[in-house]
Design a protein around this motif. Structure first.
Motif, PDB file in Angstrom:
ATOM      1  N   ALA A 161       0.841  -1.202   0.000  1.00 39.73           N
ATOM      2  CA  ALA A 161       0.000   0.000   0.000  1.00 39.73           C
ATOM      3  C   ALA A 161       0.872   1.247   0.000  1.00 39.73           C
ATOM      4  O   ALA A 161       0.613   2.221  -0.737  1.00 39.73           O
ATOM      5  N   MET A 162       1.934   1.230   0.810  1.00 37.41           N
ATOM      6  CA  MET A 162       2.842   2.389   0.900  1.00 37.41           C
ATOM      7  C   MET A 162       3.571   2.600  -0.432  1.00 37.41           C
ATOM      8  O   MET A 162       3.601   3.707  -0.975  1.00 37.41           O
ATOM      9  N   ASN A 163       4.163   1.531  -0.983  1.00 40.86           N
ATOM     10  CA  ASN A 163       4.949   1.670  -2.213  1.00 40.86           C
ATOM     11  C   ASN A 163       4.075   2.094  -3.392  1.00 40.86           C
ATOM     12  O   ASN A 163       4.468   2.942  -4.201  1.00 40.86           O
ATOM     13  N   ALA A 165       1.195   3.753  -3.252  1.00 41.26           N
ATOM     14  CA  ALA A 165       0.740   5.140  -3.069  1.00 41.26           C
ATOM     15  C   ALA A 165       1.862   6.110  -3.433  1.00 41.26           C
ATOM     16  O   ALA A 165       1.643   7.101  -4.149  1.00 41.26           O
ATOM     17  N   CYS A 166       3.083   5.807  -2.941  1.00 44.09           N
ATOM     18  CA  CYS A 166       4.217   6.707  -3.219  1.00 44.09           C
ATOM     19  C   CYS A 166       4.500   6.746  -4.721  1.00 44.09           C
ATOM     20  O   CYS A 166       4.802   7.812  -5.279  1.00 44.09           O
ATOM     21  N   ALA A 167       4.392   5.584  -5.393  1.00 44.13           N
ATOM     22  CA  ALA A 167       4.698   5.542  -6.833  1.00 44.13           C
ATOM     23  C   ALA A 167       3.704   6.397  -7.624  1.00 44.13           C
ATOM     24  O   ALA A 167       4.112   7.192  -8.479  1.00 44.13           O
ATOM     25  N   VAL A 196      16.913   9.872  -2.107  1.00 41.08           N
ATOM     26  CA  VAL A 196      16.998   9.127  -0.845  1.00 41.08           C
ATOM     27  C   VAL A 196      15.592   8.889  -0.292  1.00 41.08           C
ATOM     28  O   VAL A 196      14.790   9.814  -0.209  1.00 41.08           O
ATOM     29  N   GLY A 197      15.296   7.617   0.045  1.00 42.50           N
ATOM     30  CA  GLY A 197      13.921   7.250   0.422  1.00 42.50           C
ATOM     31  C   GLY A 197      13.039   7.375  -0.803  1.00 42.50           C
ATOM     32  O   GLY A 197      11.880   7.758  -0.722  1.00 42.50           O
ATOM     33  N   GLY A 198      13.608   6.986  -1.939  1.00 43.32           N
ATOM     34  CA  GLY A 198      12.949   7.239  -3.239  1.00 43.32           C
ATOM     35  C   GLY A 198      11.950   6.179  -3.666  1.00 43.32           C
ATOM     36  O   GLY A 198      11.474   6.206  -4.802  1.00 43.32           O
ATOM     37  N   GLY A 199      11.619   5.238  -2.772  1.00 42.45           N
ATOM     38  CA  GLY A 199      10.583   4.246  -3.069  1.00 42.45           C
ATOM     39  C   GLY A 199      10.902   3.449  -4.319  1.00 42.45           C
ATOM     40  O   GLY A 199      12.030   2.976  -4.513  1.00 42.45           O
ATOM     41  N   VAL A 218      18.459   5.592  -6.769  1.00 43.49           N
ATOM     42  CA  VAL A 218      17.462   5.588  -5.696  1.00 43.49           C
ATOM     43  C   VAL A 218      18.033   4.780  -4.536  1.00 43.49           C
ATOM     44  O   VAL A 218      18.515   3.669  -4.736  1.00 43.49           O
ATOM     45  N   LEU A 219      18.000   5.373  -3.342  1.00 52.66           N
ATOM     46  CA  LEU A 219      18.372   4.621  -2.137  1.00 52.66           C
ATOM     47  C   LEU A 219      17.108   4.421  -1.311  1.00 52.66           C
ATOM     48  O   LEU A 219      16.380   5.390  -1.037  1.00 52.66           O
ATOM     49  N   ASP A 220      16.811   3.183  -0.939  1.00 55.28           N
ATOM     50  CA  ASP A 220      15.684   2.934  -0.031  1.00 55.28           C
ATOM     51  C   ASP A 220      15.957   1.636   0.710  1.00 55.28           C
ATOM     52  O   ASP A 220      16.948   0.944   0.427  1.00 55.28           O
ATOM     53  N   LEU A 221      15.066   1.317   1.640  1.00 53.25           N
ATOM     54  CA  LEU A 221      15.239   0.117   2.452  1.00 53.25           C
ATOM     55  C   LEU A 221      15.097  -1.143   1.592  1.00 53.25           C
ATOM     56  O   LEU A 221      14.403  -1.122   0.558  1.00 53.25           O
ATOM     57  N   GLU A 222      15.693  -2.219   2.068  1.00 57.68           N
ATOM     58  CA  GLU A 222      15.721  -3.469   1.291  1.00 57.68           C
ATOM     59  C   GLU A 222      14.309  -3.939   0.914  1.00 57.68           C
ATOM     60  O   GLU A 222      14.064  -4.353  -0.211  1.00 57.68           O
ATOM     61  N   GLN A 223      13.349  -3.832   1.884  1.00 60.76           N
ATOM     62  CA  GLN A 223      11.991  -4.338   1.612  1.00 60.76           C
ATOM     63  C   GLN A 223      11.283  -3.535   0.518  1.00 60.76           C
ATOM     64  O   GLN A 223      10.320  -4.019  -0.074  1.00 60.76           O
ATOM     65  N   VAL A 224      11.778  -2.328   0.257  1.00 65.55           N
ATOM     66  CA  VAL A 224      11.180  -1.488  -0.788  1.00 65.55           C
ATOM     67  C   VAL A 224      11.864  -1.761  -2.124  1.00 65.55           C
ATOM     68  O   VAL A 224      11.226  -2.038  -3.141  1.00 65.55           O
ATOM     69  N   ILE A 225      13.209  -1.740  -2.106  1.00 67.01           N
ATOM     70  CA  ILE A 225      13.983  -1.938  -3.345  1.00 67.01           C
ATOM     71  C   ILE A 225      13.713  -3.330  -3.933  1.00 67.01           C
ATOM     72  O   ILE A 225      13.563  -3.491  -5.147  1.00 67.01           O
ATOM     73  N   ARG A 257      12.098  13.525  -1.295  1.00 65.68           N
ATOM     74  CA  ARG A 257      10.681  13.869  -1.480  1.00 65.68           C
ATOM     75  C   ARG A 257       9.851  13.138  -0.425  1.00 65.68           C
ATOM     76  O   ARG A 257       9.891  11.922  -0.341  1.00 65.68           O
ATOM     77  N   HIS A 258       9.130  13.924   0.350  1.00 68.62           N
ATOM     78  CA  HIS A 258       8.274  13.372   1.410  1.00 68.62           C
ATOM     79  C   HIS A 258       9.033  12.376   2.290  1.00 68.62           C
ATOM     80  O   HIS A 258       8.529  11.288   2.571  1.00 68.62           O
ATOM     81  N   VAL A 259      10.229  12.739   2.675  1.00 68.78           N
ATOM     82  CA  VAL A 259      11.014  11.887   3.575  1.00 68.78           C
ATOM     83  C   VAL A 259      11.196  12.586   4.929  1.00 68.78           C
ATOM     84  O   VAL A 259      10.870  12.027   5.974  1.00 68.78           O
ATOM     85  N   LEU A 260      11.682  13.850   4.908  1.00 68.46           N
ATOM     86  CA  LEU A 260      11.998  14.514   6.184  1.00 68.46           C
ATOM     87  C   LEU A 260      10.750  14.742   7.036  1.00 68.46           C
ATOM     88  O   LEU A 260      10.841  14.792   8.265  1.00 68.46           O
ATOM     89  N   ASP A 261       9.583  14.858   6.387  1.00 68.41           N
ATOM     90  CA  ASP A 261       8.367  15.087   7.182  1.00 68.41           C
ATOM     91  C   ASP A 261       7.946  13.837   7.968  1.00 68.41           C
ATOM     92  O   ASP A 261       7.072  13.896   8.811  1.00 68.41           O
ATOM     93  N   CYS A 262       8.597  12.689   7.677  1.00 67.96           N
ATOM     94  CA  CYS A 262       8.283  11.462   8.427  1.00 67.96           C
ATOM     95  C   CYS A 262       9.046  11.426   9.751  1.00 67.96           C
ATOM     96  O   CYS A 262       8.864  10.483  10.532  1.00 67.96           O
ATOM     97  N   TRP A 263       9.940  12.391   9.974  1.00 67.33           N
ATOM     98  CA  TRP A 263      10.865  12.292  11.113  1.00 67.33           C
ATOM     99  C   TRP A 263      10.843  13.537  11.978  1.00 67.33           C
ATOM    100  O   TRP A 263      10.559  14.642  11.487  1.00 67.33           O
TER     101      TRP A 263
END
Ligand SMILES: C[S@@+](CC[C@H](N)C(=O)[O-])C[C@H]1O[C@@H](n2cnc3c(N)ncnc32)[C@H](O)[C@@H]1O
Length: 356
Positions: A161-163, A165-167, A196-199, A218-225, A257-263
């Motif tokens: 759902a997250m990936n 929506a972001c795409a 970074v956090g580029g989904g 694009v750098l993102d977490l393993e479960q996303v890449i 994009r929409h990364v820093l607002d998560c933290w």
């Protein structure tokens, strides 16, 4: 009179949860696409046939459509002035429902924003969270202490759902944004960029299409890449699995994009510190390009102002925030950056260029 005004408004605010649920239902039934398939206008019986609504529910469907039309999701036109059962009313698309039609379909974004398990339910725990003195975020409180970026690892449907929506969100907004800022030189002169956090890479691919000479990653977490669709690995964009708190691959520019607002602020300073290590000096063209809200920037219309503060509360449940200019400035300076430039875009968002 004032008392009555307050009374009506109390009902109105108390009912607002029905608004997003009704929109989610219309998307689930496929009503925007059904209107589109009917040539852009459809009656209630057309809609029932095209969406599989049971004939016994026709009068309820009419009431759902009347509500959605009053919110501006659909437009109506009655072909018979003396129509008492609404059977001649024709429903058409508006700018909101048009972007929910199959092509350019933004429904994954709506499904994430109004997702019962990870969005709606969290807000019903808000009162208990406010009374609690701990550092647990609202999201973690509802999900047994699990933060969102661990839940994407443990819960495949949330990850999807997250990936998704972001795409669709970045796919939709990047081309429009690049057209809007095209002449303003934000991406000009770059030779490499890491999102970074580029989904799943929709933003990086849009940048690579607009500026083919810029080497994009694009750098993102393993479960996303690991779930990025095959088409994303056509060679134009390099995909890297990793943790932005540990290191960011070197590039002319880092895009967030929409990364820093998560933290929260402390995490943002850490992320920005890693960005600063990844880019060259300002004289050598180094910069961080942030696409996010700057609360208070943009047109002064109510829908923009309300969307910005609702966005802030949406991020509050992660422990993140939508920031005003002074709040952004504070974290930029703390992370060792010297200057920044804000360009409002797309009605309610902004691009912030941050210089070392
Ligand atoms: C709200 S999404 C934004 C995705 C994309 N930038 C966009 O605009 O659609 C935040 C992204 O940050 C990623 N993320 C979270 N923690 C991360 C970390 N430690 N290192 C790298 N990426 C991370 C998430 O997996 C997710 O893809």
């Amino acid at each position: 009179m004032l008392l009555h005004q307050g009374y009506v408004e109390l009902y109105h605010h108390g009912f607002l949860h029905i608004k997003s649920a009704a929109l989610l239902c219309a998307v689930g039934l496929g009503i925007p696409s059904a209107i589109h398939r009917c040539g852009g206008e459809a009656t209630i019986s057309d809609l029932a046939v095209k969406t599989g609504v049971h004939p016994a529910k026709l009068s309820y469907l009419r009431r759902l459509m009347r509500a959605l039309a009053s919110f501006g999701i659909f437009d109506t036109d009655s072909r018979k002035p003396d129509d008492t059962d609404g059977s001649s009313v024709v429903y058409t698309l508006t700018p909101v429902s048009r972007i929910l039609v199959n092509d350019g379909d933004m429904s994954p974004l709506l499904r994430l924003l109004a997702r019962p398990a990870t969005s709606v339910s969290t807000f019903f725990a808000m009162e208990a969270w406010f009374r609690d003195g701990g550092a647990t975020t609202l999201f973690e409180m509802v999900h047994g202490g699990v933060p969102p970026w661990s839940l994407t690892k443990n819960d495949a449907s949330y990850n999807e759902a997250m990936n998704d929506a972001c795409a669709v969100d970045s796919g939709f907004s990047m081309d429009a944004m690049l057209e809007e800022v095209g002449g303003k030189g934000i991406f000009h002169g770059l030779t490499s960029l890491v999102d970074v956090g580029g989904g799943h890479g929709a933003a990086a691919m849009a940048i690579a299409r607009a500026f083919p000479h810029v080497k994009c990653a694009v750098l993102d977490l393993e479960q996303v890449i690991s779930k990025a669709p095959g088409s994303a690995s056509d060679g134009t964009v390099q995909f890297i699995a990793g943790d932005m708190f540990e290191s960011i691959p070197p590039a002319n520019a880092v895009f967030l994009r929409h990364v820093l607002d998560c933290w929260d602020d402390d995490h943002c300073v850490k992320i920005l510190g890693q960005c600063k290590r990844a880019i060259p000096t300002r004289d050598a063209g180094g910069k961080v390009i942030i696409m996010n809200l700057v609360v208070g920037y943009g047109p002064l219309e109510n829908v923009v102002k309300e969307t910005q503060v609702l966005f802030d509360m949406y991020m509050m449940r992660y422990g993140g925030a939508e920031r005003e200019e002074q709040e952004w400035k504070k974290i930029f300076l703390e992370a060792g950056f010297s200057d920044y430039k804000i360009t409002p875009i797309l009605g309610f968002q902004s691009i912030i260029e941050v210089f070392p």
